[in-house]
Design a protein around this motif. Structure first.
Motif, PDB file in Angstrom:
ATOM      1  N   GLY A   1       0.668  -1.439  -0.041  1.00 44.94           N
ATOM      2  CA  GLY A   1      -0.025   0.268  -0.079  1.00 44.94           C
ATOM      3  C   GLY A   1       0.765   1.224  -0.179  1.00 44.94           C
ATOM      4  O   GLY A   1       0.460   1.743  -0.267  1.00 44.94           O
TER       5      GLY A   1
ATOM      6  N   GLN B   1      -4.573   0.872   7.358  1.00 40.04           N
ATOM      7  CA  GLN B   1      -4.354   0.309   6.284  1.00 40.04           C
ATOM      8  C   GLN B   1      -4.600  -1.923   5.822  1.00 40.04           C
ATOM      9  O   GLN B   1      -5.871  -2.343   5.728  1.00 40.04           O
ATOM     10  CB  GLN B   1      -3.667   0.482   5.680  1.00 40.04           C
TER      11      GLN B   1
ATOM     12  N   ASP C   1      -7.526  -2.747   4.822  1.00 40.55           N
ATOM     13  CA  ASP C   1      -7.592  -3.573   3.393  1.00 40.55           C
ATOM     14  C   ASP C   1      -8.475  -5.105   3.626  1.00 40.55           C
ATOM     15  O   ASP C   1      -8.605  -5.901   2.326  1.00 40.55           O
ATOM     16  CB  ASP C   1      -6.251  -3.660   3.217  1.00 40.55           C
TER      17      ASP C   1
ATOM     18  N   PRO D   1      -3.408  -7.935   1.404  1.00 38.69           N
ATOM     19  CA  PRO D   1      -4.311  -8.282   2.172  1.00 38.69           C
ATOM     20  C   PRO D   1      -4.694 -10.136   1.771  1.00 38.69           C
ATOM     21  O   PRO D   1      -4.863  -9.895   1.276  1.00 38.69           O
ATOM     22  CB  PRO D   1      -5.243  -8.010   1.235  1.00 38.69           C
TER      23      PRO D   1
ATOM     24  N   GLY E   1      -7.691 -10.030  -0.307  1.00 37.95           N
ATOM     25  CA  GLY E   1      -8.398  -8.391  -1.367  1.00 37.95           C
ATOM     26  C   GLY E   1      -7.332  -9.344  -2.939  1.00 37.95           C
ATOM     27  O   GLY E   1      -7.585 -10.769  -3.107  1.00 37.95           O
TER      28      GLY E   1
ATOM     29  N   SER F   1      -1.311   1.989  -2.383  1.00 36.27           N
ATOM     30  CA  SER F   1      -2.657   1.293  -3.157  1.00 36.27           C
ATOM     31  C   SER F   1      -3.534   2.260  -3.546  1.00 36.27           C
ATOM     32  O   SER F   1      -3.184   3.672  -3.124  1.00 36.27           O
ATOM     33  CB  SER F   1      -3.508   0.669  -1.396  1.00 36.27           C
TER      34      SER F   1
ATOM     35  N   LYS G   1     -13.918   2.320   6.147  1.00 35.49           N
ATOM     36  CA  LYS G   1     -12.686   2.982   6.462  1.00 35.49           C
ATOM     37  C   LYS G   1     -12.391   4.759   6.395  1.00 35.49           C
ATOM     38  O   LYS G   1     -11.309   5.274   6.453  1.00 35.49           O
ATOM     39  CB  LYS G   1     -13.078   3.919   4.630  1.00 35.49           C
TER      40      LYS G   1
END
Length: 453
Positions: A5, A57, A61, A114, A117, A211, A271
């Motif tokens: 990220g 983060q 994520d 992640p 992710g 990211s 977030k």
């Protein structure tokens, strides 16, 4: 050194700092017993600039919800405590997710991507960054240019706010399915996109590795060049536009400790903590202590955030102009991702030019895109759009019927409150109000990032 990220140039540490880190490895405790309604994650480690944002983060994520947080740093050491749940409000019981969090937060720089992710390998796409002023139909024009040049959009994030927009777009070569490496072709992409932008652009040949969401915050701030709507506020009313409540931000002095105290209150959403920390980091502020509380019984619960900060030069906020800029940038960071507009999902088989066709249908039906998230997974396109009409007003039912007929009701879903709804019924009920000032003018900036390799 590349971190998940974020691309960070490793600072030259003196030998003492390296020794301190070796003697004090990170300690991460993930506890499901001490809190009745959340998993508690405690992180103790040697302090380092930016480490708080990186820790948050890691959690966002994984699509975790941070309901409470306690932040404290003392000299070279810090302690963070996060109360987290999954999207359903339950504690974390998945062993793979727990082990992933432990591994990430105990690593030096959170290098691991992640666990659940989706990201393309970095040598398989070319990243394009767009920033500038917004106008209706602009994304459609950008997609058409890329389709004409046989560039397939595999992932993209697009934000708009206060007449500004930023986008991070990942493309592959239609012929090879990998990154575009030919310098002449990349120059052609840049040239044509500059024509679409109706203004001069800039070209950055260095990959970032950051990211998309983190990068978008920086691009939105950089695009105004130290002034303009993002920072000045443009005389907007207290509602934030179309009845949407504006975040309440208070900045006070704590002269005794030489801190600036920032208090933020607004409607909670996913977030939110990540977005506010991005704003503080982009403005070069360091959080020394803080409290975050987003728990509440009501559906539209309020989030409370309180931070004790200083600028990286060690000083608190020193002028009214700096104070006003801090307030406005925090408001903007909260508002950019607010889910204003009608949420549309398009799920279908992916193919080259698909996004160009979708955005063309939106443009022909006078829909403006407020925010978009484009993903391609296993040959399937999974795209989400937040839209309004061309004037920032809710979308009417007849327009959505027309869009549904052209795209196919089987692939188009209208969502409200996280639930699917028939296109006609949802649209006739009226979309959520949106900021009318979002969708005007045109892009002015362009950054083309070279292929990752």
């Amino acid at each position: 050194m590349v971190r998940w990220g974020e691309m960070v140039e490793e600072e030259e540490d003196d030998e003492y700092a390296k020794l301190v880190r070796r003697m004090n490895p990170p300690r991460v405790v993930i506890d499901n017993d001490s809190c009745g309604n959340a998993t508690v994650i405690r992180v103790d480690r040697v302090n380092k600039h930016g480490i708080l944002l990186e820790a948050v983060q890691v959690l966002v994520d994984l699509n975790l919800v941070i309901t409470k947080a306690y932040i404290s740093s003392d000299g070279n050491w810090f302690m963070h405590v996060f109360n987290v749940t999954d999207q359903d409000g339950s504690k974390l019981h998945n062993r793979e997710v727990i082990d992933h969090i432990q591994k990430c937060l105990e690593s030096d720089g959170y290098l691991v991507p992640p666990a659940n992710g989706y990201a393309l390998p970095e040598d398989q796409f070319t990243s394009i960054e767009l920033t500038g002023a917004d106008r209706p139909g602009l994304l459609s024009e950008v997609c058409a240019v890329l389709a004409t040049l046989s560039c397939n959009i595999v992932k993209a994030e697009v934000w708009t706010h206060d007449g500004r927009t930023a986008a991070v777009i990942q493309v592959t070569d239609e012929a090879t399915g990998r990154a575009v490496h030919d310098a002449g072709r990349l120059s052609r992409v840049q040239e044509l996109l500059r024509d679409v932008m109706r203004g001069d652009g800039t070209c950055n040949r260095g990959g970032t590795g950051i990211s998309a969401e983190r990068r978008l915050h920086t691009l939105m701030l950089d695009s105004v060049g130290g002034g303009g709507a993002e920072e000045a506020g443009g005389g907007r009313d207290e509602s934030g536009g179309c009845g949407v409540a504006r975040p309440k931000v208070v900045v006070m002095d704590c002269a005794e400790r030489r801190y600036t105290v920032v208090i933020l209150r607004c409607r909670d959403r996913p977030k939110l903590l990540f977005d506010t920390l991005c704003a503080l980091a982009d403005l070069q502020y360091v959080v020394f202590h803080g409290t975050v509380d987003a728990e509440g019984a009501s559906k539209d619960k309020e989030a409370y955030q309180e931070y004790y900060i200083r600028h990286v030069d060690g000083h608190p906020v020193r002028s009214d102009a700096e104070r006003a800029r801090l307030v406005r940038c925090l408001e903007a960071a909260v508002e950019r991702r607010a889910s204003n507009g009608l949420e549309l999902e398009v799920w279908t088989e992916d193919r080259v030019g698909l996004l160009s066709e979708i955005t063309r249908v939106f443009r022909e039906n006078s829909l403006s895109i407020i925010r978009a998230a484009i993903t391609t997974r296993d040959g399937k396109a999974e795209d989400t759009f937040y839209v309004s009409d061309a004037y920032g007003n809710p979308v009417d039912g007849r327009t959505m019927d027309a869009v549904g007929e052209q795209l196919g009701h089987a692939v188009l879903r209208v969502k409200r409150g996280g639930h699917d709804a028939p296109v006609k019924h949802e649209a006739e009920g009226g979309a959520v109000s949106v900021l009318g000032s979002l969708l005007k003018s045109s892009f002015q900036g362009l950054r083309l990032i070279r292929s990752y390799s």
